[in-house]
Write a protein that holds these residues in place. Structure first.
Motif, PDB file in Angstrom:
ATOM      1  N   ASP A 169      -6.352  11.401  -3.861  1.00  0.00           N
ATOM      2  CA  ASP A 169      -6.079  12.221  -2.678  1.00  0.00           C
ATOM      3  C   ASP A 169      -5.489  11.387  -1.536  1.00  0.00           C
ATOM      4  N   GLY A 170      -4.590  10.459  -1.874  1.00  0.00           N
ATOM      5  CA  GLY A 170      -3.928   9.641  -0.873  1.00  0.00           C
ATOM      6  C   GLY A 170      -4.757   8.472  -0.363  1.00  0.00           C
ATOM      7  N   ASP A 171      -5.989   8.370  -0.823  1.00  0.00           N
ATOM      8  CA  ASP A 171      -6.896   7.317  -0.380  1.00  0.00           C
ATOM      9  C   ASP A 171      -6.905   6.206  -1.425  1.00  0.00           C
ATOM     10  N   VAL A 172      -6.667   4.966  -1.009  1.00  0.00           N
ATOM     11  CA  VAL A 172      -6.671   3.834  -1.933  1.00  0.00           C
ATOM     12  C   VAL A 172      -8.105   3.328  -2.064  1.00  0.00           C
ATOM     13  N   ARG A 173      -8.542   3.188  -3.320  1.00  0.00           N
ATOM     14  CA  ARG A 173      -9.914   2.752  -3.596  1.00  0.00           C
ATOM     15  C   ARG A 173      -9.914   1.516  -4.487  1.00  0.00           C
ATOM     16  N   LEU A 174     -10.873   0.658  -4.244  1.00  0.00           N
ATOM     17  CA  LEU A 174     -11.041  -0.526  -5.065  1.00  0.00           C
ATOM     18  C   LEU A 174     -11.830  -0.155  -6.316  1.00  0.00           C
ATOM     19  N   MET A 175     -11.245  -0.443  -7.482  1.00  0.00           N
ATOM     20  CA  MET A 175     -11.902  -0.137  -8.755  1.00  0.00           C
ATOM     21  C   MET A 175     -12.368  -1.407  -9.464  1.00  0.00           C
ATOM     22  N   GLY A 176     -11.758  -2.525  -9.159  1.00  0.00           N
ATOM     23  CA  GLY A 176     -12.153  -3.801  -9.753  1.00  0.00           C
ATOM     24  C   GLY A 176     -11.534  -4.937  -8.966  1.00  0.00           C
TER      25      GLY A 176
ATOM     26  N   LEU B  72       0.828  -1.213   0.000  1.00  0.00           N
ATOM     27  CA  LEU B  72       0.000   0.000   0.000  1.00  0.00           C
ATOM     28  C   LEU B  72       0.858   1.257   0.000  1.00  0.00           C
ATOM     29  N   ASP B  73       2.029   1.206   0.642  1.00  0.00           N
ATOM     30  CA  ASP B  73       2.933   2.356   0.627  1.00  0.00           C
ATOM     31  C   ASP B  73       3.388   2.648  -0.796  1.00  0.00           C
ATOM     32  N   LEU B  74       3.705   1.601  -1.538  1.00  0.00           N
ATOM     33  CA  LEU B  74       4.098   1.757  -2.942  1.00  0.00           C
ATOM     34  C   LEU B  74       2.940   2.321  -3.763  1.00  0.00           C
ATOM     35  N   ILE B  75       1.758   1.806  -3.528  1.00  0.00           N
ATOM     36  CA  ILE B  75       0.581   2.279  -4.268  1.00  0.00           C
ATOM     37  C   ILE B  75       0.301   3.744  -3.955  1.00  0.00           C
ATOM     38  N   ARG B  76       0.351   4.116  -2.687  1.00  0.00           N
ATOM     39  CA  ARG B  76       0.090   5.507  -2.295  1.00  0.00           C
ATOM     40  C   ARG B  76       1.152   6.467  -2.831  1.00  0.00           C
TER      41      ARG B  76
ATOM     42  N   VAL C 227       1.239   0.929 -11.364  1.00  0.00           N
ATOM     43  CA  VAL C 227       2.072  -0.042 -10.677  1.00  0.00           C
ATOM     44  C   VAL C 227       1.407  -1.401 -10.857  1.00  0.00           C
ATOM     45  N   ALA C 228       2.162  -2.381 -11.272  1.00  0.00           N
ATOM     46  CA  ALA C 228       1.652  -3.747 -11.378  1.00  0.00           C
ATOM     47  C   ALA C 228       2.291  -4.572 -10.272  1.00  0.00           C
TER      48      ALA C 228
ATOM     49  N   LEU D  27      -6.640  -1.228  -7.992  1.00  0.00           N
ATOM     50  CA  LEU D  27      -6.734  -0.231  -6.930  1.00  0.00           C
ATOM     51  C   LEU D  27      -6.303   1.101  -7.523  1.00  0.00           C
ATOM     52  N   ARG D  28      -6.920   2.165  -7.076  1.00  0.00           N
ATOM     53  CA  ARG D  28      -6.567   3.498  -7.562  1.00  0.00           C
ATOM     54  C   ARG D  28      -6.436   4.434  -6.362  1.00  0.00           C
ATOM     55  N   VAL D  29      -5.503   5.360  -6.469  1.00  0.00           N
ATOM     56  CA  VAL D  29      -5.288   6.336  -5.406  1.00  0.00           C
ATOM     57  C   VAL D  29      -5.910   7.659  -5.809  1.00  0.00           C
TER      58      VAL D  29
END
Length: 121
Positions: free
Chosen positions: A98-105, A43-47, A55-56, A94-96
């Motif tokens: 405003d710093g918030d990770v969201r599930l897209m699929g 999650l740190d990498l994603i954020r 990022v894959a 997952l998509r970020v």
């Protein structure tokens, strides 16, 4: 390769996993908590991903279940249910924002047109 055991969990698999998850027996490798911490470090990498970058992350169902459940602040038990529902080679997005990770699929297997390629183990 064609043996049915390679396509399903059996009761022994479940008991071993439950013992690891519960911490009921000492292990030489990672504890459940250490594994969870390492998996969630993604999650740190994603954020840290800049807008427009991708990022894959290639991993198995349990880390995916942990990541998705953390998006919803769910307990570990929910992560295990999500992990158990994951197809091999599925795509979760997952998509970020405003710093918030969201599930897209979650758990897409649209790229696996042949049903013989779809498996859980």
């Amino acid at each position: 390769h064609d043996a049915p055991i390679h396509r399903q969990w059996n009761s022994c698999d479940v008991k071993v996993f439950q013992a690891w998850y519960a911490g009921s027996h000492p292990v030489e490798g990672e504890s459940w908590q250490e594994f969870k911490s390492r998996a969630l470090s993604a999650l740190d990498l994603i954020r840290a991903t800049a807008d427009g970058e991708h990022v894959a992350i290639f991993t198995s169902g349990t880390p995916i279940g942990l990541l998705v459940s953390s998006v919803f602040d769910a307990e570990d038990g929910h992560a295990m249910k999500l992990a158990g529902a994951c197809y091999n080679c599925s795509v979760t997005t997952l998509r970020v924002r405003d710093g918030d990770v969201r599930l897209m699929g979650f758990n897409s297997i649209a790229h696996l047109a042949d049903p013989a390629l779809r498996s859980f183990r």
